[in-house]
Design a protein around this motif. Structure first.
Motif, PDB file in Angstrom:
ATOM      1  N   UNK A 128     -17.034  53.152  58.760  1.00 31.81           N
ATOM      2  CA  UNK A 128     -17.969  52.664  57.749  1.00 31.81           C
ATOM      3  C   UNK A 128     -17.441  51.355  57.174  1.00 31.81           C
ATOM      4  N   UNK A 129     -18.287  50.353  57.136  1.00 30.37           N
ATOM      5  CA  UNK A 129     -17.862  49.029  56.667  1.00 30.37           C
ATOM      6  C   UNK A 129     -17.503  49.067  55.188  1.00 30.37           C
ATOM      7  N   UNK A 130     -16.522  48.270  54.824  1.00 30.31           N
ATOM      8  CA  UNK A 130     -16.106  48.158  53.429  1.00 30.31           C
ATOM      9  C   UNK A 130     -16.579  46.822  52.863  1.00 30.31           C
ATOM     10  N   UNK A 131     -16.642  46.755  51.557  1.00 27.40           N
ATOM     11  CA  UNK A 131     -16.976  45.503  50.881  1.00 27.40           C
ATOM     12  C   UNK A 131     -15.917  45.214  49.822  1.00 27.40           C
ATOM     13  N   UNK A 132     -15.777  43.944  49.500  1.00 27.39           N
ATOM     14  CA  UNK A 132     -14.858  43.571  48.429  1.00 27.39           C
ATOM     15  C   UNK A 132     -15.455  44.004  47.095  1.00 27.39           C
ATOM     16  N   UNK A 133     -14.646  44.658  46.280  1.00 27.82           N
ATOM     17  CA  UNK A 133     -15.121  45.112  44.972  1.00 27.82           C
ATOM     18  C   UNK A 133     -14.177  44.605  43.896  1.00 27.82           C
ATOM     19  N   UNK A 134     -14.730  44.389  42.705  1.00 26.67           N
ATOM     20  CA  UNK A 134     -13.960  43.913  41.566  1.00 26.67           C
ATOM     21  C   UNK A 134     -14.313  44.781  40.375  1.00 26.67           C
ATOM     22  N   UNK A 135     -13.352  45.601  39.939  1.00 30.32           N
ATOM     23  CA  UNK A 135     -13.559  46.502  38.822  1.00 30.32           C
ATOM     24  C   UNK A 135     -12.644  46.114  37.672  1.00 30.32           C
ATOM     25  N   UNK A 136     -12.890  46.699  36.512  1.00 30.39           N
ATOM     26  CA  UNK A 136     -11.997  46.493  35.373  1.00 30.39           C
ATOM     27  C   UNK A 136     -11.473  47.837  34.898  1.00 30.39           C
ATOM     28  N   UNK A 137     -10.160  47.910  34.697  1.00 28.87           N
ATOM     29  CA  UNK A 137      -9.516  49.078  34.120  1.00 28.87           C
ATOM     30  C   UNK A 137      -8.931  48.670  32.768  1.00 28.87           C
ATOM     31  N   UNK A 138      -9.355  49.326  31.709  1.00 32.28           N
ATOM     32  CA  UNK A 138      -8.760  49.120  30.389  1.00 32.28           C
ATOM     33  C   UNK A 138      -7.702  50.204  30.219  1.00 32.28           C
ATOM     34  N   UNK A 139      -6.439  49.821  30.350  1.00 32.56           N
ATOM     35  CA  UNK A 139      -5.343  50.789  30.422  1.00 32.56           C
ATOM     36  C   UNK A 139      -4.631  50.887  29.073  1.00 32.56           C
ATOM     37  N   UNK A 140      -4.633  52.070  28.497  1.00 30.85           N
ATOM     38  CA  UNK A 140      -3.979  52.312  27.221  1.00 30.85           C
ATOM     39  C   UNK A 140      -2.470  52.480  27.428  1.00 30.85           C
ATOM     40  N   UNK A 141      -1.666  52.211  26.394  1.00 32.36           N
ATOM     41  CA  UNK A 141      -0.225  52.468  26.500  1.00 32.36           C
ATOM     42  C   UNK A 141       0.034  53.937  26.819  1.00 32.36           C
ATOM     43  N   UNK A 142       0.993  54.180  27.701  1.00 35.60           N
ATOM     44  CA  UNK A 142       1.283  55.542  28.130  1.00 35.60           C
ATOM     45  C   UNK A 142       2.323  56.190  27.226  1.00 35.60           C
ATOM     46  N   UNK A 143       2.216  57.491  27.079  1.00 36.34           N
ATOM     47  CA  UNK A 143       3.126  58.235  26.232  1.00 36.34           C
ATOM     48  C   UNK A 143       4.461  58.443  26.944  1.00 36.34           C
ATOM     49  N   UNK A 144       5.544  58.144  26.238  1.00 35.30           N
ATOM     50  CA  UNK A 144       6.881  58.342  26.787  1.00 35.30           C
ATOM     51  C   UNK A 144       7.465  59.646  26.270  1.00 35.30           C
ATOM     52  N   UNK A 145       8.414  60.184  27.022  1.00 31.61           N
ATOM     53  CA  UNK A 145       9.113  61.398  26.625  1.00 31.61           C
ATOM     54  C   UNK A 145      10.590  61.085  26.430  1.00 31.61           C
ATOM     55  N   UNK A 146      11.289  61.968  25.765  1.00 30.73           N
ATOM     56  CA  UNK A 146      12.721  61.790  25.537  1.00 30.73           C
ATOM     57  C   UNK A 146      13.498  62.771  26.403  1.00 30.73           C
ATOM     58  N   UNK A 147      14.365  62.243  27.270  1.00 31.55           N
ATOM     59  CA  UNK A 147      15.231  63.040  28.131  1.00 31.55           C
ATOM     60  C   UNK A 147      16.662  62.556  27.955  1.00 31.55           C
ATOM     61  N   UNK A 148      17.544  63.465  27.597  1.00 31.97           N
ATOM     62  CA  UNK A 148      18.958  63.104  27.418  1.00 31.97           C
ATOM     63  C   UNK A 148      19.126  61.929  26.466  1.00 31.97           C
ATOM     64  N   UNK A 149      18.302  61.894  25.432  1.00 32.01           N
ATOM     65  CA  UNK A 149      18.420  60.856  24.429  1.00 32.01           C
ATOM     66  C   UNK A 149      17.820  59.515  24.799  1.00 32.01           C
ATOM     67  N   UNK A 150      17.105  59.426  25.929  1.00 31.85           N
ATOM     68  CA  UNK A 150      16.517  58.165  26.372  1.00 31.85           C
ATOM     69  C   UNK A 150      15.009  58.345  26.548  1.00 31.85           C
ATOM     70  N   UNK A 151      14.277  57.257  26.302  1.00 27.38           N
ATOM     71  CA  UNK A 151      12.834  57.298  26.517  1.00 27.38           C
ATOM     72  C   UNK A 151      12.527  57.131  28.000  1.00 27.38           C
ATOM     73  N   UNK A 152      11.722  58.030  28.540  1.00 26.73           N
ATOM     74  CA  UNK A 152      11.385  57.985  29.957  1.00 26.73           C
ATOM     75  C   UNK A 152       9.884  58.157  30.138  1.00 26.73           C
ATOM     76  N   UNK A 153       9.388  57.646  31.282  1.00 21.62           N
ATOM     77  CA  UNK A 153       8.003  57.900  31.665  1.00 21.62           C
ATOM     78  C   UNK A 153       8.004  58.882  32.827  1.00 21.62           C
ATOM     79  N   UNK A 154       7.352  60.064  32.675  1.00 22.62           N
ATOM     80  CA  UNK A 154       7.327  61.048  33.761  1.00 22.62           C
ATOM     81  C   UNK A 154       6.273  60.707  34.812  1.00 22.62           C
ATOM     82  N   UNK A 155       6.692  60.599  36.054  1.00 17.75           N
ATOM     83  CA  UNK A 155       5.768  60.314  37.157  1.00 17.75           C
ATOM     84  C   UNK A 155       5.343  61.638  37.781  1.00 17.75           C
TER      85      UNK A 155
END
Length: 285
Positions: A77-104
């Motif tokens: 199936x043929x594809x087309x070029x697309x242009x979208x917008x994502x409004x990305x909010x700041x992500x919540x960090x967690x604390x592990x071993x006394x350091x701020x981390x982002x869980x993936x």
């Protein structure tokens, strides 16, 4: 990022991963391309420039590439070029071993298209706005391995691209604006660097995941098939991203998601944020 993505799961032991470096074209080359002004980023990379607009502008050539590999998709199936917008909010960090981390907890890939994220309205000196680019290499596979994630992918060792005489002639038409000859067809995989080739059907190599801190004056292109986390905005303000890619509307071919049972934690401490500041970053080159 897709609402119609195929999903799978993977398990790993929970661990903390340090940020590799500030985002730069050299370290990021295996995964894609970084779009930035070389004059304000230490002249990194091999981008050429010319004068434009009657000498009132500098034109940097081929800062990123948007190649369409959907001719390799099973659906055809043929594809087309697309242009979208994502409004990305700041992500919540967690604390592990006394350091701020982002869980993936999730990674995704787009097998037949690059995907470029372009932040809007954010300057290099806005210290409250950064984003985290998280990528992983693709593991090699064998023919005996069977997984739903394998289905939409081309072979890891592509056959040489044999073109007819007509295709060769049509692929070298002059650009009507510059008279420079340029290809009008998708180039052979074998002629491209690793960041621009489709990555193949393998799962992400979670033992070698990497993370980079990006500034607001940097855009990033994930190469086709590159495993990456959905966009992670740090700081206190959302970022508007214009996202450019190809898509054909077939969920399994446009985007796949893989959930990680035990999160990988990216160490996002103050030293990592400061290392992406303009003056410090150039001094380390």
């Amino acid at each position: 990022m897709s609402s119609n993505a195929a999903q799978a799961q993977s398990s790993t032991s929970s661990r903390i991963i340090r940020v590799s470096s500030s985002l730069n074209p050299i370290d990021f080359a295996p995964f894609g391309e970084v779009v930035e002004n070389p004059e304000t980023h230490g002249g990194r990379g091999k981008v050429q420039k010319v004068e434009a607009n009657q000498g009132s502008a500098t034109k940097w050539l081929d800062v990123s590439h948007l190649e369409n590999w959907y001719t390799l998709a099973p659906s055809r199936k043929a594809a087309k070029a697309v242009m979208n917008m994502f409004v990305c909010k700041p992500r919540k960090l967690e604390v592990k071993d006394g350091r701020e981390v982002f869980p993936v907890n999730i990674l995704e890939r787009h097998p037949f298209t690059p995907q470029t994220f372009i932040p809007m309205g954010v300057g290099p000196d806005d210290k409250d706005v950064r984003y985290l680019v998280i990528v992983a290499p693709t593991l090699k596979t064998t023919k005996r391995e069977s997984n739903d994630l394998n289905k939409p992918y081309p072979a890891e060792k592509p056959k040489p691209n044999r073109k007819s005489l007509k295709e060769k002639l049509l692929g070298a038409r002059p650009n009507p604006f510059t008279n420079d000859f340029e290809a009008t067809t998708t180039p052979s995989m074998l002629s491209l660097g690793p960041g621009r080739r489709p990555k193949g059907p393998g799962a992400p190599d979670l033992d070698n995941i990497q993370a980079f801190i990006a500034r607001g004056d940097q855009a990033v292109t994930y190469g086709p098939g590159t495993w990456h986390a959905p966009m992670v905005v740090l700081g206190s303000k959302p970022i508007d991203f214009v996202v450019v890619q190809y898509a054909n509307g077939v969920g399994l071919e446009d985007c796949q998601e893989l959930y990680i049972k035990e999160a990988l934690n990216i160490d996002v401490d103050e030293s990592a944020i400061k290392a992406s500041a303009p003056g410090i970053m150039r001094a380390k080159l």
